[in-house]
Write a protein that holds these residues in place. Structure first.
Motif, PDB file in Angstrom:
ATOM      1  N   CYS A 186       0.819  -1.118  -0.185  1.00  0.00           N
ATOM      2  CA  CYS A 186       0.009   0.066   0.143  1.00  0.00           C
ATOM      3  C   CYS A 186       0.920   1.300  -0.032  1.00  0.00           C
ATOM      4  O   CYS A 186       2.080   1.240   0.465  1.00  0.00           O
ATOM      5  N   TYR A 187       0.208   2.480  -0.612  1.00  0.00           N
ATOM      6  CA  TYR A 187       1.030   3.763  -0.397  1.00  0.00           C
ATOM      7  C   TYR A 187       0.940   4.215   1.130  1.00  0.00           C
ATOM      8  O   TYR A 187      -0.182   4.336   1.446  1.00  0.00           O
ATOM      9  N   VAL A 188       1.950   4.569   1.525  1.00  0.00           N
ATOM     10  CA  VAL A 188       2.244   5.224   2.862  1.00  0.00           C
ATOM     11  C   VAL A 188       2.530   6.824   2.633  1.00  0.00           C
ATOM     12  O   VAL A 188       3.307   7.112   1.967  1.00  0.00           O
ATOM     13  N   ALA A 189       1.547   7.682   2.697  1.00  0.00           N
ATOM     14  CA  ALA A 189       1.366   9.033   2.424  1.00  0.00           C
ATOM     15  C   ALA A 189       2.581   9.769   3.110  1.00  0.00           C
ATOM     16  O   ALA A 189       2.917   9.008   4.304  1.00  0.00           O
ATOM     17  N   GLU A 190       3.015  10.730   2.601  1.00  0.00           N
ATOM     18  CA  GLU A 190       4.299  11.644   3.047  1.00  0.00           C
ATOM     19  C   GLU A 190       4.113  11.807   4.541  1.00  0.00           C
ATOM     20  O   GLU A 190       5.078  11.610   5.507  1.00  0.00           O
ATOM     21  N   ASP A 191       2.900  12.354   4.985  1.00  0.00           N
ATOM     22  CA  ASP A 191       2.809  12.652   6.355  1.00  0.00           C
ATOM     23  C   ASP A 191       2.502  11.427   7.373  1.00  0.00           C
ATOM     24  O   ASP A 191       2.154  11.494   8.452  1.00  0.00           O
ATOM     25  N   GLN A 192       2.425  10.402   6.693  1.00  0.00           N
ATOM     26  CA  GLN A 192       2.437   9.060   7.743  1.00  0.00           C
ATOM     27  C   GLN A 192       3.654   8.186   7.822  1.00  0.00           C
ATOM     28  O   GLN A 192       3.538   7.396   8.657  1.00  0.00           O
TER      29      GLN A 192
END
Lengths: 216, 258
Positions: free
Chosen positions: A137-143
């Motif tokens: 899954c893609y982990v967002a920048e702020d995560q």
């Protein structure tokens, strides 16, 4: 449309105050929806949650002892592990990451299809200090920072060696020649000073960089 | 008594990344030693090999998004920032940075930045594209020097353009954290200077040279040699371009194209 003035994006990113001013009513609506959803997730016990399933009712604070941690980030790397490494005989699922962002949502189920977005942890049955993570899954920048803290925070690191597997498009590779003639796929590596073993491929040359979760 | 002025030099992530490019030139030319890094959740993560490598041997040191370099002989500490800020993280970063500045012995902070050239007003279109700002505490110490150098202070603009009689405010479009860091430094009594250049996105290497030479006029980090042929100082040639500046505009072309 002809005559439309478009604001050129800046490499510097958007000024925080500029962003607030340039928001259209649609943008504001979208932003509010996202914030509401993220807030709800946060209330349900964190935007990112790591659930360890190996604890059979034991103390949740007990850290997992880990000597080798292999992390596969992205669909290609995750598929590599599925095809060549993982099997139900030698490996058992020990954890899952629950997260939500604008691009994907994972669930707490460990029974996943290859096309799902998931983030699972496996442990080698014959040596339980060897841990593997498949993160498609893609982990967002702020995560990303939170992901790191929560995953590594649950580990008791004993001489820990971390190996990160990921892929990038060849077109992004910066080199003197054209990438058209480059024999691909090819491997490049980055390693810390502390890594003493032999690396199986050449090191990544400047000006190439790695970003997002693998970098974090 | 000897006054210790440790100077912290850093860039703002701003239009054209000019501040960051200028800092690259400083670190590369002065051959500064890396002494540490910021472990922060405020910047997009990135990692690569040593961007200032000069040979095979020193090319394999890892480099990340926020690193600190030092040159004790000039009492200079440099922070390089290599990636954009994550949404909503401007303020936390500024607060952490300024409390670090106050707690360590960095007496002065100098920020290299830039601002959108297209937002200049009629007067700003004429003359030098370089500006400076000083917090009141630094103004007392070096304000006179800026007068000697004939530097131009960043103008305040009307809060509501087109309407006269309004308050004048500081406006630095495209400057990233510049304005926030400056206003916070003013209120915290920190000696801070901003040096910025008006520019646009594009090939910003020339802008970086202009900005770093501007900085050099004041701090004299490198000697500017006077060229005997045209009797003018052209320090551009004395700055060393880092090896990581290769291929800024893409790879080589496939021969089959022609």
């Amino acid at each position: 449309l002809f005559g439309e003035v478009v604001v050129a994006p800046s490499r510097a990113g958007l000024d925080e105050e500029e962003e607030a001013r340039e928001e259209t009513p649609e943008d504001r609506e979208i932003r509010r929806e996202i914030e509401k959803k993220r807030y709800r997730q946060r209330c349900l016990g964190g935007e990112i949650d790591v659930l360890w399933t190996w604890k059979s009712g034991g103390c949740a604070e007990e850290p997992l002892v880990c000597s080798r941690f292999i992390v596969a980030i992205g669909r290609n790397a995750a598929a590599f592990l599925s095809s060549f490494i993982l099997d139900s005989v030698c490996w058992e699922v020990v954890g899952v990451v629950k997260l939500w962002n604008e691009w994907c949502r994972t669930s707490s189920t460990t029974n996943v299809l290859p096309t799902d977005s998931f983030c699972l942890f496996y442990r080698l049955i014959s040596d339980p200090t060897v841990l593997l993570c498949q993160c498609s899954c893609y982990v967002a920048e702020d995560q990303q920072f939170q992901w790191l803290e929560k995953v590594f925070g649950s580990m008791q690191k004993k001489g820990l060696q971390v190996t990160i597997l990921s892929t990038c498009p060849v077109a992004d590779y910066k080199t003197q020649e054209s990438t058209l003639t480059l024999a691909s796929p090819f491997l490049k590596a980055l390693k810390t000073k502390e890594f003493q073993d032999q690396v199986c491929c050449p090191l990544l040359e400047q000006p190439n960089i790695v970003r997002d979760l693998p970098a974090a | 008594p000897v006054i210790r002025h440790i100077l912290l030099l850093q860039p703002a992530v701003s239009v054209g990344n000019v501040g960051q490019l200028a800092i690259d030139l400083v670190i590369s030319t002065l051959d500064m030693t890396k002494v540490g890094y910021f472990y922060t959740d405020c910047l997009v993560p990135m990692v690569g090999n040593n961007p200032y490598a000069t040979a095979e041997e020193n090319s394999t040191e890892l480099s990340i998004n926020a690193e600190v370099y030092s040159l004790p002989s000039k009492k200079l500490v440099v922070l390089q920032i290599r990636s954009p800020f994550i949404k909503n993280k401007y303020r936390p970063f500024c607060e952490t940075l300024l409390s670090w500045v106050k707690s360590s012995k960095c007496a002065r902070l100098v920020l290299l930045s830039s601002s959108h050239a297209y937002q200049r007003d009629d007067e700003q279109l004429l003359g030098t594209p370089l500006r400076y700002l000083l917090t009141p505490d630094l103004e007392k110490a070096v304000g006179g020097r800026m007068q000697e150098l004939n530097w131009k202070e960043m103008e305040k603009v009307a809060a509501y353009p087109g309407i006269s009689d309004t308050d004048k405010v500081l406006h630095i479009p495209g400057g990233g954290i510049t304005k926030l860091l400056f206003t916070e430094s003013c209120s915290k009594g920190i000696q801070m200077a901003v040096l910025l250049k008006f520019c646009s996105e594009g090939d910003n290497i020339p802008d970086a040279f202009v900005l770093v030479n501007y900085l050099n006029e004041w701090l004299q980090l490198i000697k500017s040699e006077v060229s005997t042929s045209n009797n003018s100082a052209d320090p551009s040639s004395q700055w060393k371009i880092p090896s990581s500046w290769r291929l800024l505009f893409g790879n080589g072309l496939p021969p089959a194209l022609f």
